[in-house]
Write a protein that holds these residues in place. Structure first.
Motif, short mmCIF file in Angstrom:
data_model
loop_
_atom_site.label_atom_id
_atom_site.label_comp_id
_atom_site.label_asym_id
_atom_site.label_seq_id
_atom_site.Cartn_x
_atom_site.Cartn_y
_atom_site.Cartn_z
N TYR A 16 2.70 31.73 99.55
CA TYR A 16 2.67 32.25 98.19
C TYR A 16 2.79 31.07 97.26
CZ TYR A 16 4.20 34.66 93.95
OH TYR A 16 4.31 35.11 92.66
N SER A 17 1.85 30.95 96.33
CA SER A 17 1.85 29.80 95.43
C SER A 17 1.48 30.24 94.02
CB SER A 17 0.82 28.78 95.93
OG SER A 17 0.77 27.68 95.07
N THR A 18 2.14 29.63 93.03
CA THR A 18 1.82 29.90 91.64
C THR A 18 1.79 28.58 90.87
OG1 THR A 18 4.08 30.08 90.80
CG2 THR A 18 3.12 32.07 91.73
N CYS A 19 1.13 28.62 89.72
CA CYS A 19 1.17 27.48 88.82
C CYS A 19 2.19 27.76 87.71
CB CYS A 19 -0.21 27.19 88.24
SG CYS A 19 -0.92 28.57 87.34
N SER A 20 2.98 28.78 87.91
CA SER A 20 4.02 29.16 86.95
C SER A 20 5.33 28.47 87.32
CB SER A 20 4.24 30.67 87.00
OG SER A 20 5.37 31.04 86.26
N LEU A 21 6.13 28.22 86.30
CA LEU A 21 7.46 27.67 86.53
C LEU A 21 8.55 28.69 86.22
CD1 LEU A 21 6.93 24.12 85.00
CD2 LEU A 21 6.83 24.80 87.39
N LEU A 29 11.16 36.29 92.60
CA LEU A 29 10.23 37.27 93.14
C LEU A 29 10.20 37.19 94.67
CD1 LEU A 29 6.85 38.28 91.82
CD2 LEU A 29 6.96 37.48 94.16
N VAL A 30 10.08 35.99 95.22
CA VAL A 30 10.00 35.82 96.67
C VAL A 30 11.29 36.27 97.35
CG1 VAL A 30 9.85 34.09 98.52
CG2 VAL A 30 8.24 34.03 96.61
N HIS A 31 12.44 35.91 96.80
CA HIS A 31 13.71 36.31 97.42
C HIS A 31 13.89 37.83 97.37
CE1 HIS A 31 15.46 32.33 98.29
NE2 HIS A 31 14.68 31.95 97.29
N ALA A 32 13.54 38.44 96.26
CA ALA A 32 13.63 39.90 96.15
C ALA A 32 12.67 40.56 97.13
CB ALA A 32 13.34 40.35 94.73
N ARG A 44 10.27 28.02 103.89
CA ARG A 44 10.39 26.85 103.02
C ARG A 44 9.89 27.22 101.63
NH1 ARG A 44 7.15 21.18 103.21
NH2 ARG A 44 8.56 20.10 101.82
N GLU A 45 10.49 26.61 100.62
CA GLU A 45 9.96 26.75 99.26
C GLU A 45 10.06 25.41 98.56
OE1 GLU A 45 12.04 29.68 96.84
OE2 GLU A 45 13.92 29.12 97.75
N LEU A 46 9.15 25.22 97.62
CA LEU A 46 9.04 23.95 96.93
C LEU A 46 8.67 24.21 95.47
CD1 LEU A 46 8.67 20.79 97.00
CD2 LEU A 46 6.27 21.25 97.49
N SER A 47 9.36 23.53 94.58
CA SER A 47 9.03 23.57 93.15
C SER A 47 8.81 22.14 92.68
CB SER A 47 10.19 24.17 92.34
OG SER A 47 10.37 25.52 92.67
N ILE A 48 7.73 21.95 91.97
CA ILE A 48 7.41 20.64 91.41
C ILE A 48 7.36 20.81 89.89
CG2 ILE A 48 5.70 18.81 91.24
CD1 ILE A 48 4.84 19.55 94.09
N PHE A 49 8.15 20.01 89.20
CA PHE A 49 8.26 20.11 87.76
C PHE A 49 7.74 18.84 87.07
CE2 PHE A 49 11.54 22.86 89.46
CZ PHE A 49 11.31 24.03 88.75
N PRO A 50 6.93 19.03 86.02
CA PRO A 50 6.53 17.87 85.23
C PRO A 50 7.68 17.49 84.30
CG PRO A 50 5.49 19.89 84.40
CD PRO A 50 6.31 20.26 85.60
N VAL A 58 4.27 23.53 89.78
CA VAL A 58 3.78 24.40 90.84
C VAL A 58 4.96 24.90 91.67
CG1 VAL A 58 3.40 22.58 92.54
CG2 VAL A 58 2.00 24.62 92.62
N TYR A 59 4.79 26.09 92.23
CA TYR A 59 5.79 26.66 93.14
C TYR A 59 5.05 27.14 94.38
CZ TYR A 59 8.93 30.00 95.32
OH TYR A 59 9.70 30.67 96.24
N GLY A 60 5.66 26.93 95.52
CA GLY A 60 5.09 27.42 96.77
C GLY A 60 6.18 27.89 97.71
N ALA A 61 5.86 28.94 98.47
CA ALA A 61 6.79 29.46 99.48
C ALA A 61 6.03 29.74 100.76
CB ALA A 61 7.47 30.73 98.98
N VAL A 62 6.63 29.39 101.88
CA VAL A 62 6.04 29.68 103.19
C VAL A 62 6.87 30.80 103.80
CG1 VAL A 62 5.52 28.76 105.47
CG2 VAL A 62 5.30 27.28 103.45
#
Length: 67
Positions: A16-21, A29-32, A44-50, A58-62
């Motif tokens: 699951y991936s979004t371009c939202s922060l 959303l993913v945890h719920a 795994r989950e990853l957030s990248i912030f400018p 970007v946000y991604g969850a496996v």
């Protein structure tokens, strides 16, 4: 997630991936969703912030289907 999850093979992986922060569209959303869908486990989950990342946010969850 609701539309894609039923199509996944047993023990398959869903990304699951979004371009939202916004947390409401990402980690919250993913945890719920995994709380309600016990056949899936967050691997795994990853957030990248400018601007530190020098790219857009970007946000991604496996998620892995466990049953």
């Amino acid at each position: 997630l609701d539309a894609s999850a039923p199509l996944l093979a047993p023990e398959g992986t869903l990304v699951y991936s979004t371009c939202s922060l916004e947390k409401e569209e990402c980690s919250e959303l993913v945890h719920a969703w995994t709380d309600e869908n016990r056949d899936f486990e967050l691997q795994r989950e990853l957030s990248i912030f400018p601007p530190e990342s020098r790219m857009d946010g970007v946000y991604g969850a496996v998620l892995k289907r466990t049953r």
